[in-house]
Scaffold this motif. Structure first.
Motif, PDB file in Angstrom:
ATOM      1  N   UNK A  94      24.684  45.369 -23.679  1.00 58.19           N
ATOM      2  CA  UNK A  94      24.273  46.604 -24.460  1.00 58.19           C
ATOM      3  C   UNK A  94      23.722  47.597 -23.900  1.00 58.19           C
ATOM      4  N   UNK A  95      23.570  47.541 -22.479  1.00 53.81           N
ATOM      5  CA  UNK A  95      23.187  48.866 -21.575  1.00 53.81           C
ATOM      6  C   UNK A  95      23.832  49.059 -20.398  1.00 53.81           C
ATOM      7  N   UNK A  96      23.525  50.256 -19.817  1.00 52.19           N
ATOM      8  CA  UNK A  96      24.250  50.604 -18.686  1.00 52.19           C
ATOM      9  C   UNK A  96      23.505  51.092 -17.415  1.00 52.19           C
ATOM     10  N   UNK A  97      24.175  51.361 -16.356  1.00 50.14           N
ATOM     11  CA  UNK A  97      23.368  51.730 -15.143  1.00 50.14           C
ATOM     12  C   UNK A  97      22.537  53.260 -15.501  1.00 50.14           C
ATOM     13  N   UNK A  98      21.544  53.265 -14.758  1.00 49.01           N
ATOM     14  CA  UNK A  98      20.583  54.475 -14.740  1.00 49.01           C
ATOM     15  C   UNK A  98      21.621  55.571 -14.304  1.00 49.01           C
ATOM     16  N   UNK A  99      21.792  56.808 -14.961  1.00 46.82           N
ATOM     17  CA  UNK A  99      22.495  58.049 -14.748  1.00 46.82           C
ATOM     18  C   UNK A  99      22.059  59.286 -15.197  1.00 46.82           C
ATOM     19  N   UNK A 100      22.774  60.275 -14.855  1.00 46.08           N
ATOM     20  CA  UNK A 100      22.344  61.514 -15.413  1.00 46.08           C
ATOM     21  C   UNK A 100      22.104  61.728 -16.661  1.00 46.08           C
ATOM     22  N   UNK A 101      22.636  61.091 -17.640  1.00 56.77           N
ATOM     23  CA  UNK A 101      22.335  60.890 -19.117  1.00 56.77           C
ATOM     24  C   UNK A 101      21.054  60.662 -19.441  1.00 56.77           C
ATOM     25  N   UNK A 102      20.450  59.456 -18.750  1.00 57.60           N
ATOM     26  CA  UNK A 102      19.250  59.179 -18.947  1.00 57.60           C
ATOM     27  C   UNK A 102      18.209  60.373 -18.752  1.00 57.60           C
ATOM     28  N   UNK A 103      18.474  61.490 -18.109  1.00 55.68           N
ATOM     29  CA  UNK A 103      17.705  62.683 -17.611  1.00 55.68           C
ATOM     30  C   UNK A 103      17.899  63.864 -18.773  1.00 55.68           C
ATOM     31  N   UNK A 104      18.740  63.594 -19.502  1.00 54.29           N
ATOM     32  CA  UNK A 104      19.388  64.715 -20.335  1.00 54.29           C
ATOM     33  C   UNK A 104      18.953  64.507 -21.689  1.00 54.29           C
ATOM     34  N   UNK A 105      18.701  65.335 -22.681  1.00 57.10           N
ATOM     35  CA  UNK A 105      18.496  65.039 -24.143  1.00 57.10           C
ATOM     36  C   UNK A 105      19.803  65.846 -24.842  1.00 57.10           C
ATOM     37  N   UNK A 106      20.217  65.313 -25.921  1.00 48.18           N
ATOM     38  CA  UNK A 106      21.088  66.017 -26.725  1.00 48.18           C
ATOM     39  C   UNK A 106      20.440  66.665 -28.104  1.00 48.18           C
ATOM     40  N   UNK A 107      20.483  67.728 -28.426  1.00 47.53           N
ATOM     41  CA  UNK A 107      20.242  68.436 -29.599  1.00 47.53           C
ATOM     42  C   UNK A 107      21.315  68.700 -30.547  1.00 47.53           C
ATOM     43  N   UNK A 108      21.502  68.617 -31.846  1.00 48.72           N
ATOM     44  CA  UNK A 108      22.644  68.998 -32.706  1.00 48.72           C
ATOM     45  C   UNK A 108      22.377  70.383 -33.004  1.00 48.72           C
ATOM     46  N   UNK A 109      23.552  71.097 -33.017  1.00 48.09           N
ATOM     47  CA  UNK A 109      23.558  72.457 -33.575  1.00 48.09           C
ATOM     48  C   UNK A 109      24.466  72.514 -34.661  1.00 48.09           C
ATOM     49  N   UNK A 110      23.508  73.163 -35.616  1.00 46.97           N
ATOM     50  CA  UNK A 110      24.188  73.421 -37.010  1.00 46.97           C
ATOM     51  C   UNK A 110      24.103  74.699 -37.625  1.00 46.97           C
ATOM     52  N   UNK A 111      24.992  75.704 -37.698  1.00 41.45           N
ATOM     53  CA  UNK A 111      24.819  77.035 -37.911  1.00 41.45           C
ATOM     54  C   UNK A 111      25.834  77.333 -39.314  1.00 41.45           C
ATOM     55  N   UNK A 112      25.260  77.248 -40.400  1.00 37.84           N
ATOM     56  CA  UNK A 112      26.199  77.474 -41.726  1.00 37.84           C
ATOM     57  C   UNK A 112      26.322  78.971 -41.799  1.00 37.84           C
ATOM     58  N   UNK A 113      27.687  79.115 -42.221  1.00 40.35           N
ATOM     59  CA  UNK A 113      27.955  80.521 -42.839  1.00 40.35           C
ATOM     60  C   UNK A 113      27.498  80.276 -44.344  1.00 40.35           C
TER      61      UNK A 113
END
Length: 435
Positions: A382-401
């Motif tokens: 269920x887990x993976x090697x250490x990588x670039x993705x372990x040092x980045x965060x993901x924020x959702x963007x929601x911009x409604x008209x």
């Protein structure tokens, strides 16, 4: 030297239960370790540098008067490079470049898309601000761990990297410091154990609080990482190193023997397993091991590891070999077989897969490019090697008209009222356009 290594056959009636017993590894600490770590972590959290200095003097047998003496940075790191053999420095630089180049392919970019009504949805990728890297400094020094933990953080865009490494009896390993300089570490703090983890997690007057702690360590380090998780992120709780080799009779038994040794020499709890459909080949590998172990400086560690947790497994077919490999979910999997590309699609669980007779795991440890920080103890399920993705965060963007908000509100409102959350419903309903 005779080696008493377990031998199994997949045809045995009790093979599965024996395999499960072979693989069992309890990585959690006992109550005594837990209490000690809790006391250390709490002291560093409340007393800061004073506790850090006292605990470092106690556990590493040092005579430090202030926390400032624990820090190495700038010119002092550069000077370590001058003290290291030029061939080693050159190898560090080549390995760092290969690791960097591989991890460049892992970089994620922000993205977004626009719907017909003008609503914009997307994801923003942001690197962590500050990362702490733990590097062991007890039984052995691992400059390769410096490169593998630091380079993906640098590729990810982390602004500041703080490395901690214990220096028992005030011995500083210049190769480790040279690796830190080559990889781009901002500062090194010569502390280790649970006190180093606590300092990174909560900060002291000298050690800055980080966002995530990565890197291997002993049971005290692993326990401390588990304890501070939540205050900071961690990479994983790693167990002993392990290798699973699937080899056919055309493989060189001496090569396979040394590949198995390469993990067994890490420590007495490391695990090395060989799978083959050819019983005679297994016997050849065992003979090679008993001959070649005499050439090894760490032969007692290797012997203890192999006899305690190693195994030879005879299987009837390629399909059985793959089935066992997926059960083991090894940190390192070598496919020393003809046409390994015909096997790899069926391998579902492995930290890293080394394909073909000319690809020993040792190359991956140092310089192939992929990360050597890998899931152990079956966690490759269920887990993976250490990588670039372990040092980045993901924020959702929601911009409604306005039109988009109105349409979404008509969906959100009944769902919110179904959950008895009236304010949620009304917050959405206020945006509905009256027609």
């Amino acid at each position: 030297m005779e080696l008493n290594i377990r031998q199994y056959s997949s045809n045995d009636a009790n093979f599965r239960s024996e395999l499960n017993q072979l693989l069992s590894w309890e990585s959690v600490s006992d109550a005594g370790v837990q209490r000690s770590v809790e006391e250390i972590v709490n002291r560093v959290r409340t007393e800061g540098d004073a506790a850090l200095v006292e605990l470092t003097n106690k556990f590493d047998r040092r005579n430090v008067q202030s926390a400032a003496e624990l820090v190495i940075e700038g010119d002092a790191l550069a000077q370590a490079v001058e003290r290291v053999d030029a061939n080693i420095v050159d190898a560090l630089k080549q390995a760092a470049e290969r690791v960097r180049r591989y991890h460049e392919h892992q970089k994620q970019e922000s993205w977004q898309y626009q719907e017909a009504d003008g609503t914009v949805l997307g994801q923003k990728i942001t690197p962590l601000d500050r990362v702490g890297v733990y590097v062991p400094g007890g039984k052995a020094a691992y400059p390769s761990s410096v490169l593998m933990n630091v380079m993906p953080a640098r590729v990810a865009g982390v602004s500041e990297i703080v490395m901690v490494v214990p220096t028992p009896d005030s011995y500083v390993n210049d190769i480790v410091l040279a690796a830190a300089y080559v990889a781009g570490v901002d500062r090194v703090v010569t502390v280790g154990g649970a006190q180093a983890v606590a300092a990174l997690a909560y900060g002291t007057e000298t050690v800055p609080k980080v966002d995530k702690i990565v890197g291997p360590g002993n049971i005290y380090v692993a326990t401390a990482k588990r304890m501070v998780f939540g205050a900071v992120g961690i990479d994983m709780i790693a167990g002993p190193s392990e290798i699973l080799v699937i080899a056919d009779a055309q493989s060189n038994p001496d090569w396979i023997a040394m590949d198995l040794f390469s993990q067994a020499e890490h420590d007495e709890d490391a695990q090395s397993i060989l799978i083959s459909t050819d019983a005679d080949f297994i016997a050849q590998v065992k003979a090679s091991m008993e001959r070649l172990i005499e050439t090894q400086s760490r032969q007692e560690i290797i012997k203890t590891s192999l006899e305690g947790r190693g195994a030879f497994i005879h299987v009837s077919s390629k399909e059985e070999a793959i089935e066992v490999a997926n059960i083991v979910a090894a940190e390192h999997l070598e496919l020393s077989v003809e046409n390994p590309e015909e096997w790899v699609d069926d391998i579902r669980h492995a930290g890293a897969i080394f394909m073909g007779r000319y690809t020993p795991e040792a190359l991956g440890d140092y310089c192939a490019g992929p990360n050597h920080v890998l899931p152990t103890s079956g966690t490759a399920r269920f887990s993976s090697p250490l990588g670039v993705y372990d040092f980045q965060k993901r924020s959702s963007i929601i911009y409604c008209s306005h039109e988009g908000a109105s349409e979404l509100a008509k969906i959100a409102s009944p769902l919110a009222r179904g959950e008895s959350l009236e304010a949620h419903a009304m917050s959405a309903e206020f945006r509905i356009i009256d027609k």
